[in-house]
Scaffold this motif. Structure first.
Motif, PDB file in Angstrom:
ATOM      1  N   PRO A  26      34.664  34.900  36.689  1.00 24.85           N
ATOM      2  CA  PRO A  26      35.870  35.685  37.158  1.00 24.85           C
ATOM      3  C   PRO A  26      37.244  35.221  36.247  1.00 24.85           C
ATOM      4  O   PRO A  26      37.163  33.900  35.926  1.00 24.85           O
ATOM      5  CB  PRO A  26      36.278  35.155  38.555  1.00 24.85           C
ATOM      6  CG  PRO A  26      35.621  33.961  38.685  1.00 24.85           C
ATOM      7  CD  PRO A  26      34.284  34.170  37.876  1.00 24.85           C
ATOM      8  N   THR A  27      37.993  35.947  35.934  1.00 24.46           N
ATOM      9  CA  THR A  27      39.446  35.483  35.313  1.00 24.46           C
ATOM     10  C   THR A  27      39.961  34.612  35.952  1.00 24.46           C
ATOM     11  O   THR A  27      40.366  34.787  37.123  1.00 24.46           O
ATOM     12  CB  THR A  27      40.108  36.939  34.756  1.00 24.46           C
ATOM     13  OG1 THR A  27      39.332  37.903  34.080  1.00 24.46           O
ATOM     14  CG2 THR A  27      41.409  36.548  33.970  1.00 24.46           C
ATOM     15  N   ASP A 117      35.435  44.519  40.945  1.00 20.45           N
ATOM     16  CA  ASP A 117      35.019  45.866  40.673  1.00 20.45           C
ATOM     17  C   ASP A 117      33.564  46.150  40.943  1.00 20.45           C
ATOM     18  O   ASP A 117      32.780  45.619  40.414  1.00 20.45           O
ATOM     19  CB  ASP A 117      35.284  46.001  38.945  1.00 20.45           C
ATOM     20  CG  ASP A 117      34.940  47.352  38.861  1.00 20.45           C
ATOM     21  OD1 ASP A 117      34.280  48.260  39.347  1.00 20.45           O
ATOM     22  OD2 ASP A 117      34.867  47.539  37.474  1.00 20.45           O
ATOM     23  N   LEU A 118      33.294  46.980  41.928  1.00 17.89           N
ATOM     24  CA  LEU A 118      32.006  47.245  42.397  1.00 17.89           C
ATOM     25  C   LEU A 118      31.510  48.523  41.951  1.00 17.89           C
ATOM     26  O   LEU A 118      30.522  49.029  42.293  1.00 17.89           O
ATOM     27  CB  LEU A 118      32.155  47.397  44.165  1.00 17.89           C
ATOM     28  CG  LEU A 118      32.382  45.948  44.882  1.00 17.89           C
ATOM     29  CD1 LEU A 118      32.387  46.112  46.289  1.00 17.89           C
ATOM     30  CD2 LEU A 118      31.442  44.872  44.539  1.00 17.89           C
ATOM     31  N   ASN A 123      27.790  42.279  41.975  1.00 16.86           N
ATOM     32  CA  ASN A 123      27.371  42.284  43.274  1.00 16.86           C
ATOM     33  C   ASN A 123      28.145  41.515  44.283  1.00 16.86           C
ATOM     34  O   ASN A 123      29.157  41.171  44.003  1.00 16.86           O
ATOM     35  CB  ASN A 123      25.886  41.671  43.347  1.00 16.86           C
ATOM     36  CG  ASN A 123      26.119  40.157  42.912  1.00 16.86           C
ATOM     37  OD1 ASN A 123      26.562  39.275  43.810  1.00 16.86           O
ATOM     38  ND2 ASN A 123      25.502  39.684  41.905  1.00 16.86           N
ATOM     39  N   ALA A 124      27.916  41.618  45.632  1.00 16.92           N
ATOM     40  CA  ALA A 124      28.729  41.432  46.580  1.00 16.92           C
ATOM     41  C   ALA A 124      28.919  39.731  46.612  1.00 16.92           C
ATOM     42  O   ALA A 124      29.501  39.350  47.400  1.00 16.92           O
ATOM     43  CB  ALA A 124      28.102  41.712  47.935  1.00 16.92           C
ATOM     44  N   ASP A 129      36.432  39.513  39.871  1.00 12.05           N
ATOM     45  CA  ASP A 129      36.472  39.547  38.327  1.00 12.05           C
ATOM     46  C   ASP A 129      38.022  39.101  37.841  1.00 12.05           C
ATOM     47  O   ASP A 129      37.964  38.899  36.934  1.00 12.05           O
ATOM     48  CB  ASP A 129      36.560  41.225  38.030  1.00 12.05           C
ATOM     49  CG  ASP A 129      35.090  41.693  38.599  1.00 12.05           C
ATOM     50  OD1 ASP A 129      34.127  40.826  38.347  1.00 12.05           O
ATOM     51  OD2 ASP A 129      34.755  42.893  38.581  1.00 12.05           O
ATOM     52  N   TYR A 130      38.749  39.306  38.710  1.00 17.94           N
ATOM     53  CA  TYR A 130      40.474  39.205  38.467  1.00 17.94           C
ATOM     54  C   TYR A 130      40.895  38.119  39.392  1.00 17.94           C
ATOM     55  O   TYR A 130      40.726  38.550  40.405  1.00 17.94           O
ATOM     56  CB  TYR A 130      40.908  40.485  38.288  1.00 17.94           C
ATOM     57  CG  TYR A 130      40.389  41.405  37.178  1.00 17.94           C
ATOM     58  CD1 TYR A 130      40.655  41.264  35.841  1.00 17.94           C
ATOM     59  CD2 TYR A 130      39.678  42.412  37.474  1.00 17.94           C
ATOM     60  CE1 TYR A 130      40.026  41.973  34.705  1.00 17.94           C
ATOM     61  CE2 TYR A 130      39.077  43.397  36.473  1.00 17.94           C
ATOM     62  CZ  TYR A 130      39.323  43.246  35.218  1.00 17.94           C
ATOM     63  OH  TYR A 130      38.660  43.858  34.332  1.00 17.94           O
ATOM     64  N   THR A 131      41.914  37.510  38.796  1.00 14.77           N
ATOM     65  CA  THR A 131      42.820  36.966  39.676  1.00 14.77           C
ATOM     66  C   THR A 131      44.168  37.314  39.605  1.00 14.77           C
ATOM     67  O   THR A 131      44.820  37.232  38.380  1.00 14.77           O
ATOM     68  CB  THR A 131      42.882  35.069  39.406  1.00 14.77           C
ATOM     69  OG1 THR A 131      41.554  34.610  39.419  1.00 14.77           O
ATOM     70  CG2 THR A 131      43.769  34.573  40.279  1.00 14.77           C
ATOM     71  N   VAL A 132      44.636  38.230  40.514  1.00 14.43           N
ATOM     72  CA  VAL A 132      45.777  38.795  40.387  1.00 14.43           C
ATOM     73  C   VAL A 132      46.913  38.179  40.552  1.00 14.43           C
ATOM     74  O   VAL A 132      47.970  37.965  39.854  1.00 14.43           O
ATOM     75  CB  VAL A 132      45.955  39.974  41.440  1.00 14.43           C
ATOM     76  CG1 VAL A 132      47.296  40.522  41.330  1.00 14.43           C
ATOM     77  CG2 VAL A 132      44.905  40.945  41.133  1.00 14.43           C
TER      78      VAL A 132
END
Length: 970
Positions: A26-27, A117-118, A123-124, A129-132
């Motif tokens: 993840p970012t 993003d699924l 996968n679950a 994917d992103y750290t907002v």
């Protein structure tokens, strides 16, 4: 809603949503920090004019469900949740769940908002994917759009309160409510990211706050505002918006709803329906679904079809689901207090956090899985934007173009205003585009590009009317179903049907469009049977499987009966092709060699019980050849609501009469066919209006065979057949006149006991061009007419329907000869109370006929008072205070009154009153000329009021001998 509890039992299916390949890390660089929150722009209140009181609320109904209905075991328990955490890395499943999932991750004193993003190979178990966001501010709740491009969250501000923040992920732009006197909480978002709902106000006085891009900001519904709108002191908490952005679930903490229904001040679970049609916000409905003791965390599927919520019942927490459409109530999880449970917009999954981990739950299979098991972090505030829906409002004011050719209008008529909306499907699938309009709208769908100067290019599909044509009562509706690809751009163009001077309705207005995947693919066209040229055949198509076998037999029997009257074969049309756009909305196309006539028959939703029973008519006629202008394809639709308990069609006998009558219209017994052949005289020259008895119009059918049957065979006094002159264009000029033909099949009413098919109707079919058999007629004769005669002075016979009308329903039927006595007519004033009080009959001569005037009280009250005063009959004149109150007015006495009663025109009442003032005037009344003591015609009960209860479907066009279709202008 049924009071049904469904509990899922058995072993839990643990579905792991496994990765295909190695997931990327993840970012870790957050888009937002605490400094960005502090620098956020201020989110403004709504600038659009909003009138919530403009639309009345739907009638409230008592809640169908309560906590007292709880029974059985929940689908999932605490032990199963804990076991799932331990097995998270062992189970196997599938990927590409769809949508974006947001949640809050806490590690020590640091909070982060993660996005997953699924739609890709994740996968679950991915941790995002992103750290907002990453920082020290506590995050109370989050929400994300379907494409991940918009994010909303409630976070602690630098002032120590909680504010709402709205982030445009692509541009990095963030804005905030900045309300130091209130704590925001519990934000939710529509799938397209354009609408938000959150709780505002204070803990003691919470409010519902709704935001939409089209409204220009947000609107707060406080307790005072609720009271103004509903009259109830609602205290709305924890609101959640559906994927459409216009359906909102909330908890009424104060218990106003439950108290309204007499249950006491219990918290209630309710939904609110909003609309932006017409440029302003309106309240369309407010519904109570559930009452309980401690209700929490409501969320709902797209459009409110399913509602999920938590409840603490007898100290035990439950996560429960109401399926509004199916009327069932499911306990999903018991024994665990969950954090932010949320149902996806498509109603297929739920997500929540417990024990510091986030979970996803498959609502169909019960499959459960942890999202991100990590003993070092605490996950909360899960939110999953899953579902392929788009909803938007607009008006066709973005410019004008020449709408693509549809065979109905010329280029000038098709020069209309339009609105264009661009969208990309998330998945390749069949999509439905549904449009509801307050004007006469039209839909076009384009792929890759829309060029208003070349509107024929890139056109995928078009639709004008779906389910019904535009009307002031129902508005407009259009629908397109098409297979779309995920890698394409599409453009929905919503325009008008036509410009001024066309047969279309209003050309400007507002609409609401909904785009959704998972639409049912169009059915293959119906293959016509091989022609049978031995006689006249009606091919019936039951295209939506709505009719029972017994009901289909009624149609077949009616078709066989009409085929006894019409015996000549019509010319076959080989290779006929009717597409979905050419036939009744929702039905598949038609292909093959057409023999004589095909009729589509179905139950559909029209307007609910007690309204329109049916609609029918020929849709296409033959053009050219020996069978010119005879019907080729027709439609018969019946309101499905009338088939339930208490509905008119609950009894098959009433259904049989209606089927025969409506099929007669399809075959050509109607105004449009009579006009085409020049068989109507005495009707208005303006063909946009129909005959009206109030204007003393006397339309007549002049077709030679029908008129001969009427005058020669049956011996009627007139040489032409009287046509209906009441009920507007729904009945006038398209039925035989009730007062003369009474129980004949094609009059405007039915008697509820078998309607004879006369030689008059069969003769009219011959006039239209059919080969007929007159011997197929039922036994029938011209009924005798009621009489009103002035005996003295100067004997005179009054004219039926223009001077007087049939007897009142629930009056005594019989003959009376007596003198007239006027009763408090007050002819010099529009207002009167004639016969409403017994004092009006002071010194009334027993045995006389009471001459009364309509107004102030019911006909039955006037009649009962006259009977008590010793009157032998009543004559009631119209009020005369307007053009519509001059003709005789039929009606009912309500409960039976044992007195003869006859309606007369205002002018006849005035004439009789003047003659009675000058001396004695004696009249003769006969309301039972057939000596049956049975009332026929419009005043008979029970009856089908076809002029009120049917709609004649307008003729759409013609089909020539080669199968070519031409759409008529009107």
């Amino acid at each position: 809603m049924k009071r049904t509890r469904i509990t899922w039992l058995g072993a839990l299916l643990v579905v792991l949503l496994a990765a295909c390949g190695t997931p990327q890390a993840p970012t870790e660089v957050a888009l937002l920090t605490d400094a960005d929150l502090d620098a956020a722009e201020t989110l403004q209140a709504a600038a659009t004019t909003i009138d919530l009181a403009a639309a009345p609320l739907e009638q409230l109904s008592a809640p169908a469900l309560s906590a007292q209905d709880r029974s059985g075991a929940p689908m999932t328990t605490r032990g199963q949740l804990e076991a799932t955490r331990g097995n998270a890395g062992l189970a196997r499943g599938h990927d590409d769940l769809g949508g974006w999932l947001a949640y809050v991750e806490q590690k020590g004193a640091t909070y982060a908002i993660r996005l997953v993003d699924l739609d890709d190979d994740n996968n679950a178990h991915r941790r995002g994917d992103y750290t907002v966001y990453s920082g020290k501010r506590h995050i109370q709740s989050v929400a994300v759009s379907r494409d991940g491009g918009a994010l909303a969250f409630v976070a602690e501000s630098k002032d120590g309160d909680y504010d709402l923040y709205l982030l445009d992920v692509q541009r990095g732009k963030v804005s905030s409510t900045r309300t130091p006197d209130a704590d925001e909480r519990d934000v939710s978002m529509s799938l397209d990211g354009r609408a938000l709902v959150w709780q505002g106000g204070t803990p003691d006085a919470p409010s519902l706050v709704w935001y939409h891009d089209d409204a220009g900001g947000y609107l707060e519904l406080s307790t005072d505002v609720w009271r103004t709108i509903t009259g109830l002191p609602l205290v709305s908490a924890q609101p959640s918006v559906g994927g459409d952005g216009f359906t909102v679930a909330f908890i009424d903490q104060g218990g106003a709803f439950a108290s309204y229904f007499g249950y006491g001040p219990f918290p209630g679970l309710a939904t609110l329906e909003l609309s932006l049609m017409g440029g302003g916000l309106s309240l369309e409905g407010l519904t109570l679904h559930y009452r309980g003791v401690e209700l929490l965390d409501p969320s709902l599927a797209y459009g409110g079809s399913k509602i999920m919520f938590q409840e603490i019942w007898n100290g035990t927490p439950f996560l429960s689901l109401i399926d509004v459409e199916q009327g069932v109530f499911v306990d999903l999880i018991g024994g665990v207090r969950l954090d932010h449970p949320f149902i996806t917009a498509d109603g297929a999954y739920a997500t929540f956090s417990a024990f510091g981990d986030a979970y996803v739950l498959d609502l169909a299979s019960g499959g459960l899985n942890t999202l991100s098991p990590d003993a070092k972090t605490t996950d909360s505030a899960t939110y999953w934007a899953r579902g392929n829906y788009t909803a938007y409002h607009g008006s066709n004011d973005q410019g004008t173009f020449v709408r693509p050719e549809d065979g109905a209008l010329d280029a000038a008529g098709r020069t209309v205003g339009y609105h264009v909306y661009e969208f990309r499907p998330f998945t390749s699938d069949y999509y439905a585009i549904d449009s509801v309009q307050d004007y006469d709208g039209y839909l076009n769908l384009y792929v890759d590009r829309f060029d208003p100067s070349r509107p024929e290019r890139n056109l995928v599909a078009s639709n004008d009317d779906y389910l019904h044509s535009w009307s002031t009562a129902t508005g407009g509706r259009s629908r397109i179903v098409a297979q779309l690809a995920s890698n394409k751009k599409y453009y929905v163009v919503t325009s008008a049907c036509g410009a001024p001077g066309t047969p279309c309705g209003p050309e400007q207005g507002s609409f609401r469009n909904v785009i959704s995947d998972g639409a049912t693919p169009p059915a293959p066209p119906t293959q016509l049977p091989e022609p049978d040229n031995s006689g006249f055949n009606i091919t019936l198509r039951f295209w939506n499987d709505s009719l029972t076998d017994a009901e289909k037999e009624v149609f077949t029997a009616a078709a066989d009966r009409w085929s006894e009257a019409i015996v000549g074969d019509l010319e076959d049309i080989p290779g006929l092709v009717l597409t979905e756009a050419d036939v009744t909305p929702g039905a598949p196309g038609i292909v093959g060699d057409l023999d004589d006539v095909i009729i589509d028959a179905a139950k559909v939703a029209i307007d609910g019980p007690g309204g329109v029973l049916a609609r029918a008519g020929a849709y296409y006629v033959r053009t050219g050849g020996p069978d010119h202008f005879l019907p080729i394809y027709g439609i018969m639709e019946f309101d499905e609501a009338e088939f339930g308990p208490g509905g008119f069609f609950e009894d098959l006998e009433g259904f049989k009469e209606t089927i025969m009558h409506e099929m007669g219209h399809v075959l050509g017994i109607s105004r449009v066919f009579f006009r085409e052949h020049g068989f109507i005289e005495g009707a208005p020259a303006n063909t946009s209006v129909c005959s009206d008895v109030a204007k003393r119009e006397d339309p007549r059918y002049t077709g030679p065979a029908g008129a001969e049957a009427w005058h020669v065979f049956y011996g009627a006094d007139s040489v032409t057949v009287p046509l209906a002159n009441t009920g507007g264009c729904g009945t006038a000029d398209s039925h035989w006149r009730e007062i003369y033909l009474q129980d004949e099949l094609m009059t405007g009413y039915a008697q509820g006991g078998g309607e004879p098919l006369s030689r008059v109707t069969i003769g009219a079919l011959q006039d239209l061009g059919y080969v007929v058999d007159f011997d197929a007629a039922d036994d029938w004769s011209v009924p005798a007419l009621p009489s009103l005669r002035r005996v003295s002075p100067d004997a005179f016979d009054y004219a039926i329907e223009f001077d007087f009308a049939s007897a009142y329903t629930n009056s005594k039927l019989g003959k009376v000869t007596a003198a007239i006595t006027p009763v408090d007519l007050n002819l010099g004033s529009a207002a009167n109370t004639s016969g409403c009080e017994m004092d009006d009959f002071a010194s009334f001569p027993a045995g006389n006929i009471a001459l009364l005037r309509r107004g102030e009280c019911a006909f039955g009250v006037k009649a009962a008072n006259a009977l008590a005063a010793g009157a032998s009959a009543v004559i009631i004149g119209n009020q005369g205070d307007g053009d519509d109150r001059m003709a005789p007015t039929t009606g009912t006495f309500g409960d039976y009154v044992d007195i003869v009663g006859v309606p007369v025109s205002y002018d006849v009442m005035v004439e009789l009153a003047a003659m009675a003032e000058a001396g004695v005037v004696v009249v003769y009344i006969d309301t039972d000329p057939n000596g049956t003591t049975t009332l026929l015609g419009p005043q008979a009960l029970p009856r089908i009021q076809w002029h009120l209860a049917e709609e004649l479907i307008p003729l759409r066009g013609g089909i020539d001998r080669d199968g070519n279709i031409t759409t008529f202008d009107d």
